[in-house]
Design a protein around this motif. Structure first.
Motif, PDB file in Angstrom:
ATOM      1  N   ASP A  31      -1.142  -3.690   1.553  1.00  0.00           N
ATOM      2  CA  ASP A  31      -2.316  -4.518   1.299  1.00  0.00           C
ATOM      3  C   ASP A  31      -3.087  -4.059   0.069  1.00  0.00           C
ATOM      4  OD1 ASP A  31      -1.652  -5.955   3.575  1.00  0.00           O
ATOM      5  OD2 ASP A  31      -3.150  -4.963   4.858  1.00  0.00           O
ATOM      6  N   ARG A  32      -3.099  -2.755  -0.171  1.00  0.00           N
ATOM      7  CA  ARG A  32      -3.890  -2.208  -1.279  1.00  0.00           C
ATOM      8  C   ARG A  32      -3.165  -2.245  -2.623  1.00  0.00           C
ATOM      9  NH1 ARG A  32      -7.285   2.789   1.367  1.00  0.00           N
ATOM     10  NH2 ARG A  32      -7.865   1.676   3.248  1.00  0.00           N
ATOM     11  N   ILE A  33      -1.830  -2.243  -2.592  1.00  0.00           N
ATOM     12  CA  ILE A  33      -1.111  -2.219  -3.882  1.00  0.00           C
ATOM     13  C   ILE A  33      -0.277  -3.472  -4.120  1.00  0.00           C
ATOM     14  CG2 ILE A  33      -1.119   0.292  -4.019  1.00  0.00           C
ATOM     15  CD1 ILE A  33       1.763   0.334  -3.181  1.00  0.00           C
ATOM     16  N   ASN A  34      -0.437  -4.459  -3.242  1.00  0.00           N
ATOM     17  CA  ASN A  34       0.223  -5.761  -3.418  1.00  0.00           C
ATOM     18  C   ASN A  34       1.749  -5.687  -3.430  1.00  0.00           C
ATOM     19  OD1 ASN A  34      -2.272  -7.177  -3.561  1.00  0.00           O
ATOM     20  ND2 ASN A  34      -2.464  -6.514  -5.692  1.00  0.00           N
ATOM     21  N   LEU A  35       2.281  -4.985  -2.437  1.00  0.00           N
ATOM     22  CA  LEU A  35       3.717  -4.968  -2.177  1.00  0.00           C
ATOM     23  C   LEU A  35       3.902  -5.272  -0.690  1.00  0.00           C
ATOM     24  CD1 LEU A  35       4.982  -1.741  -4.009  1.00  0.00           C
ATOM     25  CD2 LEU A  35       5.415  -4.097  -4.665  1.00  0.00           C
ATOM     26  N   SER A  36       5.126  -5.524  -0.282  1.00  0.00           N
ATOM     27  CA  SER A  36       5.383  -5.731   1.148  1.00  0.00           C
ATOM     28  C   SER A  36       5.412  -4.378   1.845  1.00  0.00           C
ATOM     29  CB  SER A  36       6.714  -6.453   1.356  1.00  0.00           C
ATOM     30  OG  SER A  36       7.786  -5.583   1.046  1.00  0.00           O
ATOM     31  N   ALA A  37       5.198  -4.387   3.148  1.00  0.00           N
ATOM     32  CA  ALA A  37       5.221  -3.150   3.935  1.00  0.00           C
ATOM     33  C   ALA A  37       6.592  -2.486   3.846  1.00  0.00           C
ATOM     34  CB  ALA A  37       4.849  -3.441   5.378  1.00  0.00           C
ATOM     35  N   SER A  38       7.662  -3.289   3.841  1.00  0.00           N
ATOM     36  CA  SER A  38       9.008  -2.705   3.768  1.00  0.00           C
ATOM     37  C   SER A  38       9.239  -2.044   2.404  1.00  0.00           C
ATOM     38  CB  SER A  38      10.084  -3.757   4.059  1.00  0.00           C
ATOM     39  OG  SER A  38      10.043  -4.793   3.106  1.00  0.00           O
ATOM     40  N   GLN A  39       8.718  -2.656   1.321  1.00  0.00           N
ATOM     41  CA  GLN A  39       8.841  -2.030  -0.004  1.00  0.00           C
ATOM     42  C   GLN A  39       8.064  -0.716  -0.035  1.00  0.00           C
ATOM     43  OE1 GLN A  39       7.405  -5.476  -2.213  1.00  0.00           O
ATOM     44  NE2 GLN A  39       9.315  -5.469  -3.400  1.00  0.00           N
ATOM     45  N   CYS A  40       6.879  -0.715   0.571  1.00  0.00           N
ATOM     46  CA  CYS A  40       6.084   0.523   0.622  1.00  0.00           C
ATOM     47  C   CYS A  40       6.811   1.601   1.415  1.00  0.00           C
ATOM     48  CB  CYS A  40       4.709   0.255   1.233  1.00  0.00           C
ATOM     49  SG  CYS A  40       3.579  -0.522   0.076  1.00  0.00           S
ATOM     50  N   SER A  41       7.420   1.201   2.512  1.00  0.00           N
ATOM     51  CA  SER A  41       8.163   2.149   3.334  1.00  0.00           C
ATOM     52  C   SER A  41       9.302   2.766   2.542  1.00  0.00           C
ATOM     53  CB  SER A  41       8.701   1.449   4.583  1.00  0.00           C
ATOM     54  OG  SER A  41       9.479   2.342   5.340  1.00  0.00           O
ATOM     55  N   ARG A  42      10.060   1.956   1.827  1.00  0.00           N
ATOM     56  CA  ARG A  42      11.180   2.476   1.029  1.00  0.00           C
ATOM     57  C   ARG A  42      10.678   3.390  -0.095  1.00  0.00           C
ATOM     58  NH1 ARG A  42      13.071  -2.751   1.969  1.00  0.00           N
ATOM     59  NH2 ARG A  42      12.319  -3.519  -0.035  1.00  0.00           N
ATOM     60  N   ARG A  43       9.605   2.982  -0.754  1.00  0.00           N
ATOM     61  CA  ARG A  43       9.055   3.808  -1.835  1.00  0.00           C
ATOM     62  C   ARG A  43       8.542   5.142  -1.300  1.00  0.00           C
ATOM     63  NH1 ARG A  43       7.509   1.628  -6.879  1.00  0.00           N
ATOM     64  NH2 ARG A  43       8.241  -0.503  -7.144  1.00  0.00           N
ATOM     65  N   ARG A  44       7.821   5.102  -0.180  1.00  0.00           N
ATOM     66  CA  ARG A  44       7.287   6.327   0.406  1.00  0.00           C
ATOM     67  C   ARG A  44       8.439   7.267   0.772  1.00  0.00           C
ATOM     68  NH1 ARG A  44       2.793   7.441   5.011  1.00  0.00           N
ATOM     69  NH2 ARG A  44       2.041   5.427   4.299  1.00  0.00           N
ATOM     70  N   GLN A  45       9.480   6.729   1.386  1.00  0.00           N
ATOM     71  CA  GLN A  45      10.627   7.542   1.775  1.00  0.00           C
ATOM     72  C   GLN A  45      11.288   8.158   0.544  1.00  0.00           C
ATOM     73  OE1 GLN A  45      13.556   5.534   4.170  1.00  0.00           O
ATOM     74  NE2 GLN A  45      14.804   7.373   4.370  1.00  0.00           N
TER      75      GLN A  45
END
Length: 156
Positions: A31-45
């Motif tokens: 929500d804060r960086i305008n990506l999907s939750a799944s994209q955030c999950s992959r990036r974080r990992q």
């Protein structure tokens, strides 16, 4: 060889937000960086696997937990060789009151950030732990009167 990892704007924003609050969910990051939750999950990992995110921890209130004194302790070693430095490093690893330890250039060899409950605890730490150790020649202490800035966030 430069070991830096290339980061895009999304990675930097994610790292910056996680420095402020490591409990953010992937959805909250999204929500804060305008990506999907799944994209955030992959990036974080990926950032975790690359070692850029080394862990998550709670920041505790040391005063409320009974450690109101912050002390800066400079240490000069008795001799300057690898074995002596190794012995001193081993000593420090077993001392939870030592919050930070830095090897330095110049007059002193190490600068330690040490938290204690009171002056008596500081005195015991210096007199009973540091000074008797075979690797230590000289110890000098300074009590922090006020902390103007403290934190571990990197300027991303």
């Amino acid at each position: 060889m430069d070991a830096r990892i290339e980061l895009d704007a999304f990675d930097r924003k994610m790292l910056s937000l996680l420095q402020e609050d490591g409990r953010l969910t992937n959805q909250e990051l999204a929500d804060r960086i305008n990506l999907s939750a799944s994209q955030c999950s992959r990036r974080r990992q990926r950032l975790e696997e690359q070692g850029l995110i080394q862990g998550y921890r709670a920041v505790l209130d040391r005063e409320k937990l009974g450690f109101p004194l912050v002390n800066l302790v400079s240490v000069t070693l008795a001799t300057h060789n690898r074995d002596n430095a190794r012995r001193f490093a081993e000593l420090l690893r077993g001392l939870p009151e030592v919050q930070e330890a830095h090897a330095l250039t110049g007059e002193m060899d190490y600068l330690l950030k040490v938290v204690t409950r009171d002056l008596k605890s500081l005195s015991r730490f210096v007199s009973d732990v540091l000074l008797p150790h075979e690797s230590v020649q000289h110890v000098k202490t300074a009590i922090v009167l006020e902390t103007l800035k403290e934190g571990s966030s990197l300027p991303l």
